[in-house]
Design a protein around this motif. Sequence first.
Motif, PDB file in Angstrom:
ATOM      1  N   LYS A  80       0.774  -1.255   0.080  1.00 55.73           N
ATOM      2  CA  LYS A  80      -0.260  -0.059   0.126  1.00 55.73           C
ATOM      3  C   LYS A  80       0.893   1.215  -0.093  1.00 55.73           C
ATOM      4  O   LYS A  80       0.365   2.326  -0.038  1.00 55.73           O
ATOM      5  N   VAL A  81       2.027   0.952   0.143  1.00 56.73           N
ATOM      6  CA  VAL A  81       3.145   2.297   0.116  1.00 56.73           C
ATOM      7  C   VAL A  81       2.975   3.175  -1.176  1.00 56.73           C
ATOM      8  O   VAL A  81       2.912   2.655  -2.215  1.00 56.73           O
ATOM      9  N   GLU A  82       2.711   4.465  -1.081  1.00 54.96           N
ATOM     10  CA  GLU A  82       2.446   5.345  -2.128  1.00 54.96           C
ATOM     11  C   GLU A  82       3.414   6.454  -1.852  1.00 54.96           C
ATOM     12  O   GLU A  82       3.518   7.401  -2.914  1.00 54.96           O
ATOM     13  N   SER A  83       4.121   6.897  -0.700  1.00 52.24           N
ATOM     14  CA  SER A  83       5.036   7.776  -0.644  1.00 52.24           C
ATOM     15  C   SER A  83       6.307   7.488  -0.073  1.00 52.24           C
ATOM     16  O   SER A  83       6.278   6.450   0.802  1.00 52.24           O
ATOM     17  N   ASP A  84       7.529   8.311   0.021  1.00 48.38           N
ATOM     18  CA  ASP A  84       8.771   8.179   0.773  1.00 48.38           C
ATOM     19  C   ASP A  84       8.275   8.059   2.168  1.00 48.38           C
ATOM     20  O   ASP A  84       8.772   6.977   2.956  1.00 48.38           O
ATOM     21  N   GLU A  85       7.463   8.771   2.600  1.00 44.33           N
ATOM     22  CA  GLU A  85       7.250   9.178   4.044  1.00 44.33           C
ATOM     23  C   GLU A  85       6.580   7.706   4.608  1.00 44.33           C
ATOM     24  O   GLU A  85       6.983   7.349   5.720  1.00 44.33           O
ATOM     25  N   GLN A  86       5.575   7.297   3.789  1.00 42.63           N
ATOM     26  CA  GLN A  86       4.959   5.863   4.348  1.00 42.63           C
ATOM     27  C   GLN A  86       6.147   4.870   4.277  1.00 42.63           C
ATOM     28  O   GLN A  86       6.068   4.126   5.288  1.00 42.63           O
ATOM     29  N   MET A  87       6.954   4.810   3.458  1.00 48.48           N
ATOM     30  CA  MET A  87       8.151   3.682   3.362  1.00 48.48           C
ATOM     31  C   MET A  87       9.055   3.967   4.424  1.00 48.48           C
ATOM     32  O   MET A  87       9.265   2.996   4.973  1.00 48.48           O
ATOM     33  N   ARG A  88       9.314   5.110   4.661  1.00 47.32           N
ATOM     34  CA  ARG A  88      10.219   5.449   5.878  1.00 47.32           C
ATOM     35  C   ARG A  88       9.794   4.968   7.370  1.00 47.32           C
ATOM     36  O   ARG A  88      10.390   4.200   8.216  1.00 47.32           O
ATOM     37  N   ILE A  89       8.419   5.171   7.480  1.00 50.42           N
ATOM     38  CA  ILE A  89       7.589   4.845   8.649  1.00 50.42           C
ATOM     39  C   ILE A  89       7.553   3.475   8.648  1.00 50.42           C
ATOM     40  O   ILE A  89       7.832   2.792   9.682  1.00 50.42           O
ATOM     41  N   LEU A  90       7.394   2.594   7.578  1.00 52.09           N
ATOM     42  CA  LEU A  90       7.036   1.211   7.615  1.00 52.09           C
ATOM     43  C   LEU A  90       8.319   0.562   7.950  1.00 52.09           C
ATOM     44  O   LEU A  90       8.460  -0.321   8.816  1.00 52.09           O
ATOM     45  N   ILE A  91       9.391   1.182   7.540  1.00 52.07           N
ATOM     46  CA  ILE A  91      10.845   0.606   7.750  1.00 52.07           C
ATOM     47  C   ILE A  91      11.113   0.913   9.286  1.00 52.07           C
ATOM     48  O   ILE A  91      11.805  -0.009   9.919  1.00 52.07           O
ATOM     49  N   PHE A  92      11.027   1.809   9.787  1.00 55.97           N
ATOM     50  CA  PHE A  92      11.163   2.367  11.003  1.00 55.97           C
ATOM     51  C   PHE A  92      10.253   1.602  12.084  1.00 55.97           C
ATOM     52  O   PHE A  92      10.842   1.254  13.155  1.00 55.97           O
ATOM     53  N   ARG A  93       9.271   1.355  11.540  1.00 55.34           N
ATOM     54  CA  ARG A  93       8.073   0.613  12.932  1.00 55.34           C
ATOM     55  C   ARG A  93       8.689  -0.841  12.907  1.00 55.34           C
ATOM     56  O   ARG A  93       7.983  -1.673  13.816  1.00 55.34           O
TER      57      ARG A  93
END
Length: 73
Positions: free
Chosen positions: A12-25
């Motif tokens: 579902k990732v659509e932006s850089d920020e979403q991807m960063r949050i997912l990896i960080f989590r």
Amino acid sequence: MNIKELNEELRKVESDEQMRILIFRTEQKMRGVFHGKTVNTIIIKNGYARYTYVDSKIKGCCKIEKLHQYVTF
């Protein structure tokens, strides 16, 4: 969050920020879908993901919307 849920979020990732949050989590290791190797680094910038694998010279680059086709948690 289990592995299946993480991979659903990756789709579902659509932006850089979403991807960063997912990896960080998560501290789960990502693996290559085709090679099965552990992802060493992943850089998210301007809508693209660039990644390298541990003990391999293979490098990948794709749009973040397509990243789930190349790596998995």
